[in-house]
Design a protein around this motif. Structure first.
Motif, PDB file in Angstrom:
ATOM      1  N   SER A 173       0.835  -1.250   0.028  1.00  0.00           N
ATOM      2  CA  SER A 173      -0.093  -0.035   0.021  1.00  0.00           C
ATOM      3  C   SER A 173       0.645   1.297  -0.083  1.00  0.00           C
ATOM      4  CB  SER A 173      -0.813  -0.024   1.333  1.00  0.00           C
ATOM      5  OG  SER A 173      -0.122   0.237   2.428  1.00  0.00           O
ATOM      6  N   VAL A 174       0.345   2.334  -0.651  1.00  0.00           N
ATOM      7  CA  VAL A 174       1.036   3.729  -0.724  1.00  0.00           C
ATOM      8  C   VAL A 174       1.584   4.169   0.538  1.00  0.00           C
ATOM      9  CG1 VAL A 174       1.044   6.000  -1.666  1.00  0.00           C
ATOM     10  CG2 VAL A 174       0.229   4.148  -2.965  1.00  0.00           C
ATOM     11  N   ARG A 175       0.477   4.327   1.740  1.00  0.00           N
ATOM     12  CA  ARG A 175       0.742   4.938   2.776  1.00  0.00           C
ATOM     13  C   ARG A 175       1.954   4.211   3.507  1.00  0.00           C
ATOM     14  NH1 ARG A 175      -4.321   6.213   1.291  1.00  0.00           N
ATOM     15  NH2 ARG A 175      -4.641   8.531   1.334  1.00  0.00           N
ATOM     16  N   LYS A 176       1.990   2.746   3.813  1.00  0.00           N
ATOM     17  CA  LYS A 176       2.796   2.114   4.440  1.00  0.00           C
ATOM     18  C   LYS A 176       4.060   2.052   3.683  1.00  0.00           C
ATOM     19  CE  LYS A 176      -0.606  -0.910   6.968  1.00  0.00           C
ATOM     20  NZ  LYS A 176      -0.998  -2.179   7.273  1.00  0.00           N
ATOM     21  N   GLY A 177       3.875   1.995   2.377  1.00  0.00           N
ATOM     22  CA  GLY A 177       5.179   1.890   1.388  1.00  0.00           C
ATOM     23  C   GLY A 177       6.012   3.109   1.649  1.00  0.00           C
ATOM     24  N   ILE A 178       5.375   4.418   2.009  1.00  0.00           N
ATOM     25  CA  ILE A 178       6.048   5.453   2.013  1.00  0.00           C
ATOM     26  C   ILE A 178       6.849   5.567   3.566  1.00  0.00           C
ATOM     27  CG2 ILE A 178       5.853   8.102   2.877  1.00  0.00           C
ATOM     28  CD1 ILE A 178       3.645   8.226   0.635  1.00  0.00           C
ATOM     29  N   LEU A 227      10.233   7.168  -3.611  1.00  0.00           N
ATOM     30  CA  LEU A 227       9.419   7.803  -2.724  1.00  0.00           C
ATOM     31  C   LEU A 227       8.777   9.003  -3.142  1.00  0.00           C
ATOM     32  CD1 LEU A 227       8.912   8.267   0.476  1.00  0.00           C
ATOM     33  CD2 LEU A 227      11.234   9.234   0.637  1.00  0.00           C
ATOM     34  N   THR A 228       9.421   9.725  -4.039  1.00  0.00           N
ATOM     35  CA  THR A 228       9.061  10.720  -4.531  1.00  0.00           C
ATOM     36  C   THR A 228       7.491  10.283  -5.533  1.00  0.00           C
ATOM     37  OG1 THR A 228      11.166  12.032  -5.065  1.00  0.00           O
ATOM     38  CG2 THR A 228       9.388  12.809  -6.752  1.00  0.00           C
ATOM     39  N   PHE A 229       7.693   9.537  -6.206  1.00  0.00           N
ATOM     40  CA  PHE A 229       6.493   8.972  -6.894  1.00  0.00           C
ATOM     41  C   PHE A 229       5.195   8.589  -5.864  1.00  0.00           C
ATOM     42  CE2 PHE A 229       4.136   4.932  -8.034  1.00  0.00           C
ATOM     43  CZ  PHE A 229       3.250   5.660  -9.142  1.00  0.00           C
ATOM     44  N   LEU A 230       5.553   7.931  -4.823  1.00  0.00           N
ATOM     45  CA  LEU A 230       4.441   7.677  -3.877  1.00  0.00           C
ATOM     46  C   LEU A 230       3.954   9.063  -3.225  1.00  0.00           C
ATOM     47  CD1 LEU A 230       5.699   4.404  -1.876  1.00  0.00           C
ATOM     48  CD2 LEU A 230       4.202   4.729  -4.090  1.00  0.00           C
ATOM     49  N   GLU A 239       0.873  -3.646  -5.719  1.00  0.00           N
ATOM     50  CA  GLU A 239       0.942  -4.994  -6.479  1.00  0.00           C
ATOM     51  C   GLU A 239       0.042  -4.951  -7.547  1.00  0.00           C
ATOM     52  OE1 GLU A 239       0.778  -8.029  -3.465  1.00  0.00           O
ATOM     53  OE2 GLU A 239       2.722  -7.377  -2.388  1.00  0.00           O
ATOM     54  N   LYS A 240      -0.955  -4.453  -7.513  1.00  0.00           N
ATOM     55  CA  LYS A 240      -2.042  -4.306  -8.699  1.00  0.00           C
ATOM     56  C   LYS A 240      -1.802  -3.253  -9.715  1.00  0.00           C
ATOM     57  CE  LYS A 240      -5.696  -6.269  -5.967  1.00  0.00           C
ATOM     58  NZ  LYS A 240      -7.089  -6.109  -5.747  1.00  0.00           N
TER      59      LYS A 240
END
Length: 238
Positions: free
Chosen positions: A20-25, A68-71, A90-91
């Motif tokens: 997920s984006v938020r956890k990935g950040i 990180l910039t992308f997210l 992942e999708k």
């Protein structure tokens, strides 16, 4: 990637970014900051150093800083579009990333984009699916293959419709939403919809239209309960 912790003989663990984006950040910020801190992080005041196994740290850092910039751009975009759901990385396909780049330019940078849109209409409403997120947008034609894309729910839309006598009536533009929209669209702005009904409350005919719209909303709520949708129905009925 695998990280080797150099503490009392060393240990090894795999490091995988969250989908997920938020956890990935959060994951990326931890990694990038520890690398910039000399491959070191602290737990309860105790320092641990690490190295990436069989990799070049600088190459990884450049890639992950770009990621990180992308997210962060995704979060900025979703904030403007009023999207609470998280994007499932992942999708995310290559085509999805192209769509995101287009939205970054059109929504974040407020620039025209060169895309191909079927049909000759100067204005069109479309649903764009990106991974697990579906966004309703309005597209304005500027010229040949040049368009302005805006959030359907933040645009100052006006809808007109002739009645049986041929008189033009001001309509609620959000009446075009169907049951499937209330179930699937991720960027619905319920406050904007409610305010649109309120702004037309001095027209007697709008009440019959509102009843029909609420029936669609109730049907969607029965299939997929949603507190925000329920509150919208209740507030319109008030």
């Amino acid at each position: 990637m695998s990280l080797s912790i150099n503490e009392q003989g060393g240990s090894k663990f795999d490091f995988k970014l969250a989908s997920s984006v938020r956890k990935g950040i959060t994951d990326l910020v931890f990694y990038v900051e520890t690398v910039k801190n000399g491959n070191k992080f602290s737990i309860k005041g105790k320092d641990f150093t690490f190295s990436i196994i069989n990799s070049n740290i600088e190459d990884h850092l450049d890639f992950l800083e770009d990621r990180l910039t992308f997210l962060n751009k995704v979060i900025d975009l979703f904030t403007i579009l009023n999207i609470d759901e998280d994007l499932d990385l992942e999708k995310l396909s290559t085509e999805d990333q192209i769509y995101l780049d287009i939205l970054f330019k059109s929504i974040l940078d407020k620039e025209s984009v060169n895309i191909k849109v079927e049909g000759d209409d100067n204005t069109s409403v479309t649903n764009l699916k990106i991974a697990n997120i579906q966004i309703k947008l309005i597209v304005f034609k500027n010229g040949v293959d040049s368009y302005t894309i805006k959030d359907f729910f933040s645009s100052e839309l006006q809808a007109m419709q002739p009645n049986d006598k041929g008189d033009i009536r001001i309509m609620n533009p959000f009446s075009i939403l169907e049951k499937e929209d209330y179930i699937n669209i991720s960027n619905i702005n319920y406050g904007v919809i409610l305010n649109s009904y309120k702004s037309l409350s001095h027209f007697d005919y709008i009440y019959q239209i509102a009843i029909l719209d609420m029936l669609k909303m109730l049907s969607a709520y029965d299939e997929k309960p949603n507190e925000k949708l329920f509150n919208l129905i209740r507030n319109i009925s008030d």
